[in-house]
Design a protein around this motif. Structure first.
Motif, PDB file in Angstrom:
ATOM      1  N   PHE A 101       0.783  -1.358  -0.095  1.00  0.00           N
ATOM      2  CA  PHE A 101      -0.061  -0.541   0.212  1.00  0.00           C
ATOM      3  C   PHE A 101       0.638   1.389   0.182  1.00  0.00           C
ATOM      4  O   PHE A 101       1.717   1.462   0.816  1.00  0.00           O
ATOM      5  N   SER A 102      -0.109   2.226  -0.603  1.00  0.00           N
ATOM      6  CA  SER A 102       1.727   3.491  -0.576  1.00  0.00           C
ATOM      7  C   SER A 102       0.623   4.611  -0.379  1.00  0.00           C
ATOM      8  O   SER A 102      -0.096   3.978  -0.458  1.00  0.00           O
ATOM      9  N   PHE A 103       1.699   5.842   0.773  1.00  0.00           N
ATOM     10  CA  PHE A 103       0.866   6.427   1.208  1.00  0.00           C
ATOM     11  C   PHE A 103       1.739   7.516   0.733  1.00  0.00           C
ATOM     12  O   PHE A 103       2.798   7.626   0.385  1.00  0.00           O
ATOM     13  N   ILE A 104       1.357   8.931   0.516  1.00  0.00           N
ATOM     14  CA  ILE A 104       1.970  10.569  -0.225  1.00  0.00           C
ATOM     15  C   ILE A 104       0.635  11.208   0.431  1.00  0.00           C
ATOM     16  O   ILE A 104       0.283  11.477   0.901  1.00  0.00           O
ATOM     17  N   SER A 105       2.135  12.358   0.858  1.00  0.00           N
ATOM     18  CA  SER A 105       0.940  13.475   1.798  1.00  0.00           C
ATOM     19  C   SER A 105       3.108  14.851   1.100  1.00  0.00           C
ATOM     20  O   SER A 105       3.826  14.226   1.676  1.00  0.00           O
ATOM     21  N   ILE A 106       1.216  16.016   0.988  1.00  0.00           N
ATOM     22  CA  ILE A 106       3.215  17.307   1.277  1.00  0.00           C
ATOM     23  C   ILE A 106       2.876  17.876   1.973  1.00  0.00           C
ATOM     24  O   ILE A 106       1.591  18.155   2.550  1.00  0.00           O
ATOM     25  N   ASP A 107       3.839  18.134   2.434  1.00  0.00           N
ATOM     26  CA  ASP A 107       3.967  19.534   3.440  1.00  0.00           C
ATOM     27  C   ASP A 107       3.877  20.791   3.185  1.00  0.00           C
ATOM     28  O   ASP A 107       4.810  21.062   2.239  1.00  0.00           O
ATOM     29  N   PRO A 108       3.404  22.219   3.661  1.00  0.00           N
ATOM     30  CA  PRO A 108       3.362  22.846   2.955  1.00  0.00           C
ATOM     31  C   PRO A 108       4.672  23.531   3.501  1.00  0.00           C
ATOM     32  O   PRO A 108       4.977  24.438   2.304  1.00  0.00           O
ATOM     33  N   ASP A 109       5.566  23.398   4.132  1.00  0.00           N
ATOM     34  CA  ASP A 109       6.422  24.046   4.748  1.00  0.00           C
ATOM     35  C   ASP A 109       7.906  23.133   4.126  1.00  0.00           C
ATOM     36  O   ASP A 109       9.060  23.287   4.559  1.00  0.00           O
ATOM     37  N   GLY A 110       7.598  22.018   3.772  1.00  0.00           N
ATOM     38  CA  GLY A 110       8.667  21.070   3.103  1.00  0.00           C
ATOM     39  C   GLY A 110       9.560  20.336   3.822  1.00  0.00           C
ATOM     40  O   GLY A 110      10.856  20.159   3.230  1.00  0.00           O
ATOM     41  N   ASP A 111       8.735  20.172   4.922  1.00  0.00           N
ATOM     42  CA  ASP A 111       8.891  19.375   6.260  1.00  0.00           C
ATOM     43  C   ASP A 111       9.208  18.157   5.551  1.00  0.00           C
ATOM     44  O   ASP A 111       8.070  17.555   4.959  1.00  0.00           O
ATOM     45  N   ASP A 112      10.299  17.237   6.151  1.00  0.00           N
ATOM     46  CA  ASP A 112      10.277  15.578   6.157  1.00  0.00           C
ATOM     47  C   ASP A 112       8.530  14.955   6.888  1.00  0.00           C
ATOM     48  O   ASP A 112       8.376  16.122   8.293  1.00  0.00           O
ATOM     49  N   VAL A 113       7.764  13.679   6.484  1.00  0.00           N
ATOM     50  CA  VAL A 113       7.096  13.879   6.958  1.00  0.00           C
ATOM     51  C   VAL A 113       6.673  12.363   7.256  1.00  0.00           C
ATOM     52  O   VAL A 113       7.891  11.553   6.758  1.00  0.00           O
ATOM     53  N   LYS A 114       6.984  12.039   8.526  1.00  0.00           N
ATOM     54  CA  LYS A 114       6.014  10.215   8.781  1.00  0.00           C
ATOM     55  C   LYS A 114       4.700   9.992   8.582  1.00  0.00           C
ATOM     56  O   LYS A 114       3.526  11.037   8.912  1.00  0.00           O
ATOM     57  N   PHE A 115       4.401   8.413   8.730  1.00  0.00           N
ATOM     58  CA  PHE A 115       2.601   8.052   8.399  1.00  0.00           C
ATOM     59  C   PHE A 115       2.259   7.020   9.777  1.00  0.00           C
ATOM     60  O   PHE A 115       2.907   6.264  10.011  1.00  0.00           O
ATOM     61  N   PHE A 116       1.129   7.275  10.160  1.00  0.00           N
ATOM     62  CA  PHE A 116       1.472   6.571  11.423  1.00  0.00           C
ATOM     63  C   PHE A 116      -0.111   5.993  10.596  1.00  0.00           C
ATOM     64  O   PHE A 116      -1.542   6.617  10.739  1.00  0.00           O
ATOM     65  N   ILE A 117       0.248   4.804  11.161  1.00  0.00           N
ATOM     66  CA  ILE A 117      -0.649   3.463   9.804  1.00  0.00           C
ATOM     67  C   ILE A 117      -1.922   3.052  10.812  1.00  0.00           C
ATOM     68  O   ILE A 117      -1.071   2.079  11.673  1.00  0.00           O
ATOM     69  N   ASP A 118      -2.901   2.690  10.825  1.00  0.00           N
ATOM     70  CA  ASP A 118      -4.648   2.043  11.585  1.00  0.00           C
ATOM     71  C   ASP A 118      -4.740   1.237  10.837  1.00  0.00           C
ATOM     72  O   ASP A 118      -5.551   1.217   9.640  1.00  0.00           O
ATOM     73  N   TRP A 119      -4.560  -0.434  10.740  1.00  0.00           N
ATOM     74  CA  TRP A 119      -4.483  -1.231   9.697  1.00  0.00           C
ATOM     75  C   TRP A 119      -5.639  -1.407   9.363  1.00  0.00           C
ATOM     76  O   TRP A 119      -6.479  -2.442   8.870  1.00  0.00           O
TER      77      TRP A 119
END
Length: 453
Positions: A352-370
């Motif tokens: 499964f793929s996860f993509i997010s854009i941060d408005p400030d260009g900061d790195d992001v991580k994902f919290f996933i509940d399956w």
């Protein structure tokens, strides 16, 4: 040349004046951290002759004045002083020998003065050889405390004592135990107090307007020792608070912070908090000394904010400012996009793929509940990076995957949802894929699928 020298001299004078004024301010601030509470000049007086209504005809033998502003105790008119002792019980002792008309006055164990008993405070010799009364006077003084009076005849034992413990807390001392207001006027009374005591549970509090007397009779000869204990309370400013809580977060999110301060006198405390964005908590309280206080705040713009706090006690003595506590507030990432198959086989891992854009260009991580009581948190990735995660479900059913993106400053996106189905068997799985594709054109078929599987 003279003008140049004059200018230099003027500059030097201005600098010295600035340093002097600054030093005064510093001293004032330091004094505010630890100050005696009492104000005014209370008196401890022993009289060689006293009677109600006699006025100036009454005769003073000992007159101790406690000058709070100068920090001294003085045998008044004798120009004899000792440093005033505060924040502890201090003994006043007068050794009296009426046989030779002599006395010695001690304060805190140190000799303050010695002279003839009949000399009087002004040393005019207008007293008499007699121990008549004790007088406690506080014309314009805030609270001062007395306890454990004791009069004994040397070689003859105790003649009288008073510890105020048998009286009701808060009661007027006038009319109790032989005590009375000057000229027998109840308006001049003092009050029994449990705030400070040397011998549990009470002492005598004198303050504005107190002028009380306790008489003795028939002491015209002999050696005596008269003792009493006095207490001048001191207030110490509270200790600056400590701050704990999230060090980063998102714009518009509510975060709670913990503040803890202590007061050396165990006074209740009020908190003043500067949130660093022009908003303040203005003396919220009261809270107990040492109590953890939780107060929340939210910020509406991306920035690094400096939280500071200070406290004040019941007497409005303020602590210093706390050290700064920095909070980095950023814009939250966009809600992630989730991609993957709409149905999967039981026990088989799928990507499964996860993509997010941060408005400030900061790195992001994902919290996933399956959706199957399992969840996980990824590492940080670049904003916009397509993150692929594998997962398998062990039971058939319909599951909802929830995911949110979190940037390096803990700013969180809203949740995204993705629904999948784990069918009963492979054949059903193949059929289900076909049905799911058809459901895109016939939305009501989704309810039928959920009912069947």
């Amino acid at each position: 040349m003279r003008r140049y020298i004059f200018k230099k001299a003027l500059v030097a004078i201005l600098i010295l004046l600035f340093v002097f004024v600054s030093s005064i301010n510093v001293i004032s601030l330091e004094n505010k951290q630890n100050q005696i509470i009492s104000r005014g000049d209370p008196y401890f007086i022993l009289l060689s002759d006293y009677s109600d209504g006699a006025g100036d005809e009454n005769l003073w033998a000992v007159q101790l004045r406690f000058d709070i502003d100068l920090g001294i105790v003085e045998s008044e008119f004798d120009n004899k002083t000792l440093p005033l002792i505060t924040d502890e019980w201090v003994e006043i002792r007068v050794n009296i020998d009426l046989n030779i008309d002599w006395m010695e006055i001690y304060y805190g164990g140190e000799l303050l003065h010695k002279k003839k008993w009949s000399a009087g405070p002004d040393n005019e010799g207008n007293g008499i050889v007699n121990l008549s009364a004790v007088n406690l006077f506080s014309d314009s003084t805030t609270s001062v405390y007395f306890d454990d009076f004791y009069l004994e005849e040397v070689g003859g034992g105790k003649l009288w004592s008073e510890d105020f413990d048998s009286y009701e807390d808060g009661s007027s001392i006038h009319g109790q135990g032989g005590w009375k207001g000057w000229d027998n006027d109840p308006e001049f009374t003092g009050y029994v107090s449990s705030f400070k005591n040397r011998s549990f549970p009470h002492s005598l509090e004198i303050s504005y307007g107190t002028d009380i007397v306790r008489e003795y009779f028939g002491n015209y000869s002999g050696e005596f020792m008269y003792t009493a204990w006095i207490y001048f309370p001191v207030n110490i400013a509270p200790i600056a608070p400590t701050i704990s809580g999230p060090e980063s977060g998102g714009v518009g999110e509510y975060y709670e912070y913990n503040f803890v301060a202590t007061d050396p006198d165990s006074d209740d405390l009020w908190y003043f908090i500067d949130w660093g964005d022009g908003e303040f908590e203005n003396w919220t309280g009261p809270f107990e000394s040492g109590e953890e206080v939780t107060i929340g705040h939210l910020w509406f713009e991306k920035d690094v904010y400096k939280i500071r706090a200070k406290v004040r006690d019941e007497l409005s003595f303020e602590s210093k400012w706390s050290g700064p506590f920095y909070v980095n507030i950023s814009n939250p990432p966009k809600k992630p996009t989730i991609g993957g198959p709409p149905s999967v086989k039981k026990g088989v891992e799928y990507e499964f793929s996860f993509i997010s854009i941060d408005p400030d260009g900061d790195d992001v991580k994902f919290f996933i509940d399956w959706g199957d009581d399992n969840n996980e948190s990824t590492d940080f990735y670049l904003s916009g990076y397509n993150v692929t995660i594998k997962h398998a479900w062990t039971n058939k059913g319909t599951y909802e995957i929830y995911a949110k993106a979190i940037d390096v400053f803990n700013a969180e996106s809203s949740w995204s949802k993705f629904e999948i189905v784990v069918p009963r068997n492979i054949e059903l799985n193949l059929r289900l894929n076909l049905v799911l594709k058809l459901s895109q054109f016939f939305p009501n078929m989704t309810r039928l699928i959920n009912y069947l599987f």
